[in-house]
Design an enzyme around this catalytic site. Structure first.
Site, short mmCIF file in Angstrom:
data_model
loop_
_atom_site.label_atom_id
_atom_site.label_comp_id
_atom_site.label_asym_id
_atom_site.label_seq_id
_atom_site.Cartn_x
_atom_site.Cartn_y
_atom_site.Cartn_z
N VAL A 23 44.77 39.44 35.57
CA VAL A 23 44.64 40.73 36.25
C VAL A 23 46.00 41.24 36.71
CG1 VAL A 23 43.44 41.99 38.08
CG2 VAL A 23 42.32 40.05 36.99
N LYS A 115 35.98 38.21 44.68
CA LYS A 115 34.61 38.24 45.24
C LYS A 115 34.31 37.00 46.06
CE LYS A 115 34.60 36.70 40.88
NZ LYS A 115 35.34 37.22 39.73
N GLU A 139 37.52 47.17 44.74
CA GLU A 139 36.70 47.68 43.63
C GLU A 139 36.51 46.66 42.51
OE1 GLU A 139 35.06 50.95 43.19
OE2 GLU A 139 34.18 49.40 41.94
N VAL A 142 33.52 43.34 41.99
CA VAL A 142 32.17 43.33 41.42
C VAL A 142 32.15 44.24 40.19
CG1 VAL A 142 29.72 43.75 41.83
CG2 VAL A 142 31.18 43.03 43.72
N GLY A 144 33.99 44.25 37.63
CA GLY A 144 35.32 44.51 37.06
C GLY A 144 35.70 45.98 37.04
N GLU A 200 35.50 30.51 30.82
CA GLU A 200 36.58 29.68 31.34
C GLU A 200 36.46 28.28 30.75
OE1 GLU A 200 38.67 30.74 33.85
OE2 GLU A 200 37.74 32.71 33.98
N ASP A 211 29.03 32.59 40.47
CA ASP A 211 29.87 33.78 40.47
C ASP A 211 29.02 35.03 40.75
OD1 ASP A 211 32.38 35.37 39.42
OD2 ASP A 211 30.70 36.11 38.23
N LYS A 215 29.04 37.95 43.96
CA LYS A 215 29.05 39.41 43.76
C LYS A 215 27.82 40.05 44.42
CE LYS A 215 31.68 39.01 39.50
NZ LYS A 215 31.59 38.76 38.06
N GLY A 312 38.06 41.27 32.12
CA GLY A 312 39.11 41.50 31.14
C GLY A 312 40.33 42.10 31.81
P1 NAP Z 1 44.54 33.85 36.78
O1 NAP Z 1 44.75 34.36 35.39
O2 NAP Z 1 44.18 32.43 36.98
O3 NAP Z 1 45.90 34.14 37.59
C1 NAP Z 1 46.13 33.68 38.88
C2 NAP Z 1 47.59 34.01 39.26
O4 NAP Z 1 47.78 33.66 40.62
C3 NAP Z 1 48.63 33.26 38.45
O5 NAP Z 1 49.71 34.12 38.15
C4 NAP Z 1 49.10 32.14 39.41
O6 NAP Z 1 50.48 31.80 39.26
C5 NAP Z 1 48.93 32.83 40.75
N1 NAP Z 1 48.68 31.91 41.85
C6 NAP Z 1 47.60 31.09 42.01
N2 NAP Z 1 47.69 30.41 43.17
C7 NAP Z 1 48.85 30.80 43.75
C8 NAP Z 1 49.52 30.48 44.96
N3 NAP Z 1 49.01 29.60 45.80
N4 NAP Z 1 50.69 31.09 45.22
C9 NAP Z 1 51.24 31.98 44.38
N5 NAP Z 1 50.62 32.35 43.22
C10 NAP Z 1 49.47 31.77 42.92
O7 NAP Z 1 43.44 34.71 37.53
P2 NAP Z 1 42.89 36.15 37.15
O8 NAP Z 1 41.92 36.04 36.02
O9 NAP Z 1 44.03 37.11 37.02
O10 NAP Z 1 42.00 36.50 38.44
C11 NAP Z 1 42.61 36.94 39.64
C12 NAP Z 1 41.51 37.44 40.59
O11 NAP Z 1 40.83 38.52 39.99
C13 NAP Z 1 40.43 36.41 40.92
O12 NAP Z 1 40.01 36.57 42.25
C14 NAP Z 1 39.31 36.77 39.97
O13 NAP Z 1 38.03 36.38 40.46
C15 NAP Z 1 39.44 38.28 39.98
N6 NAP Z 1 38.85 38.93 38.82
C16 NAP Z 1 39.24 38.54 37.56
C17 NAP Z 1 38.69 39.19 36.46
C18 NAP Z 1 39.12 38.82 35.06
O14 NAP Z 1 38.62 39.42 34.10
N7 NAP Z 1 40.03 37.87 34.87
C19 NAP Z 1 37.73 40.20 36.64
C20 NAP Z 1 37.37 40.58 37.94
C21 NAP Z 1 37.95 39.94 39.02
P3 NAP Z 1 51.05 31.15 37.90
O15 NAP Z 1 50.95 32.25 36.87
O16 NAP Z 1 52.44 30.81 38.20
O17 NAP Z 1 50.17 29.99 37.59
#
Ligand code: NAP
Length: 444
Positions: A23, A115, A139, A142, A144, A200, A211, A215, A312
């Site tokens: 994200v 969430k 926003e 929930v 996305g 995942e 999950d 939401k 996504g």
């Molecule tokens: P992700 O790909 O796992 O990325 C997490 C990022 O946070 C990485 O860059 C990681 O650093 C960094 N990070 C984790 N712990 C940290 C800490 N303690 N200090 C500093 N940086 C830290 O996760 P994501 O998919 O982007 O999701 C992020 C959020 O969006 C989550 O809450 C998820 O539920 C929500 N979300 C995601 C989606 C989706 O489609 N992916 C959709 C809706 C909501 P490194 O890169 O160095 O490891």
């Protein structure tokens, strides 16, 4: 690379990103790709001042950024005077809570996609924000990219939501769609979803309903003003579904969907997450693959549905950046923190309606010995428990893996769950029962 900036107006709004994963990278890309449009809409520039990550030396990132922006020091980032908005995209529970509460304590406005954070700690986060007079927008938490939070907060602000039915976990919906269309068992489709990158590497939260429950808790807060114990929400995963149930769902005129259901009962809230048979004529029955949708029934508008990509990189980033723009607009109007998205002080903890008290229609599958009188024994026990039958099919096909001679499929009229469960316990104890009965709730 120059600092990431969107827009070309004179004023600069400073943004700190916590997280540069899926994200976070999408947010950086969107701020660059849509810079001109954001400038035109906002009349100011959104400038990323710092990006906190866990491993700044990571070789492969989804987007290229100025190395000087990366830091591991979240606390130092939060106290920067040139940062107005903190965008929490690290995910998870404990670390995100510390970061968001610290951002609020520093007087920063917050945008989050998390969430889990809101479901578990929403009360504390919103109360702290209200005390401090800062905005918290969420926003992307929930559905996305589908702007359901904005719809519930603004579009339906004058209405009263009676109930919601939603498909809010794309991974589960993708798996059920494949199981239905190809007749493939759960484990095989899950492996395929992981290979395609939909699921995942640890898909537990997705397929167990965890999950979706987080939401649903956020949705119930917005719809019913109820703070629920999200961990206590009833959830059933999709991993126990059998391809035969999809075939019989179709025979009875239904489609199996991974649904969240929320309904306000006044003193208690009905909130549940489980695979559900929905009538094939419902709009939700056509929401396939990894798509999300929310069907809202409200007093004045009636039924309305919101549909699109629930996850996504770019769809989620779109929701996050829209929140950044809204907070920036509030800042420019000197109204940030002054028009809470909901009076969080008016939220109240509410009990969940016990599952035994819910009312639903049911699809029941019994693996039994193929003997005369079996059907009569089942229907008598159901009748004795006030469970009235709408349709029955008896199939002489053997239940694979069980020593059964026949399978009986029953669709009931609306009944009380406690009565249905009591009847099933009695039927399971009969000598004719070859396997525990299977129950799938039907939404009507
Ligand atoms: P992700 O790909 O796992 O990325 C997490 C990022 O946070 C990485 O860059 C990681 O650093 C960094 N990070 C984790 N712990 C940290 C800490 N303690 N200090 C500093 N940086 C830290 O996760 P994501 O998919 O982007 O999701 C992020 C959020 O969006 C989550 O809450 C998820 O539920 C929500 N979300 C995601 C989606 C989706 O489609 N992916 C959709 C809706 C909501 P490194 O890169 O160095 O490891």
């Amino acid at each position: 690379m120059a600092p990431v900036a969107a827009g070309g107006g004179d004023r600069e709004i400073g943004v700190a990103l916590l997280g540069l994963g899926n994200v976070g990278a999408g947010v950086v890309k969107l701020l660059e790709d849509n810079a001109a449009a954001i400038r035109a809409r906002l009349g100011a520039r959104l400038v990323v001042r710092a990006i906190a990550v866990r491993a700044p030396d990571k070789k492969k990132r989804l987007v290229e950024v100025d190395r000087a922006l990366l830091t591991t020091d979240i606390e130092a980032t939060l106290s920067r005077p040139d940062v107005d908005i903190v965008c929490e995209l690290i995910g998870g529970d404990a670390e995100a809570k510390v970061a968001v509460e610290s951002a609020i304590a520093h007087g920063k406005h917050v945008v989050t996609a998390n969430k889990l954070l809101l479901a578990r700690h929403g009360t504390a986060v919103f109360a702290a924000a209200e005390d401090k007079g800062v905005d918290v927008y969420y926003e992307a938490a929930v559905c996305g990219g589908v702007p359901v939070i904005r719809v519930l907060r603004e579009g339906l602000a004058s209405d009263r939501v009676e109930n919601i039915h939603g498909i809010v976990n794309g991974t589960s919906n993708f798996i059920l769609t494949e199981m239905r269309d190809k007749g493939t068992p759960f484990a095989e489709v899950l492996a395929e979803a992981q290979r395609l990158g939909y699921a995942e590497s640890d898909p537990t939260l997705d397929v167990s309903g965890g999950d979706a429950a987080h939401k649903l808790a956020v949705l119930c807060m917005l719809c019913f003003g109820a703070m629920l114990d999200s961990d206590a929400i009833h959830k059933e995963g999709i991993d126990t579904l059998d391809p035969r149930d999809f075939a019989y769902a179709e025979k009875f005129g239904y489609v199996v969907k991974p649904l969240v259901i929320g309904r306000d009962h006044g003193r208690a809230v009905e909130a549940r997450v489980h695979p559900t048979m929905v009538p094939a004529r419902w709009l939700l029955a056509d929401v396939d693959g990894a798509k999300n949708a929310l069907y809202v029934t409200s007093y004045a508008l009636g039924g309305s549905m919101y549909y699109g990509a629930g996850a996504g990189m770019m769809p989620t980033a779109m929701a996050v950046v829209s929140d950044l723009i809204e907070v920036a607009r509030n800042l420019m109007a000197k109204a940030a923190g002054a028009r809470p998205t909901r009076r969080h002080r008016a939220l109240a903890p509410k009990p969940l309606l016990p599952m035994t008290e819910i009312r639903s229609r049911y699809y029941l599958r019994f693996s039994v010995a193929d003997r005369p009188g079996v059907l009569g024994q089942i229907t008598t026990i159901l009748g004795n428990h006030e469970v009235s039958i709408a349709q029955v099919i008896q199939d002489s096909e053997r239940d694979p893996g069980h020593d059964s001679g026949a399978t009986v499929f029953v669709v009931t009229h609306e009944a009380r769950e406690g009565d249905v469960q009591a009847a099933l316990a009695k039927i399971a104890a009969l000598p004719i029962a070859a396997a525990p009965p299977r129950l799938i709730r039907i939404a009507e």
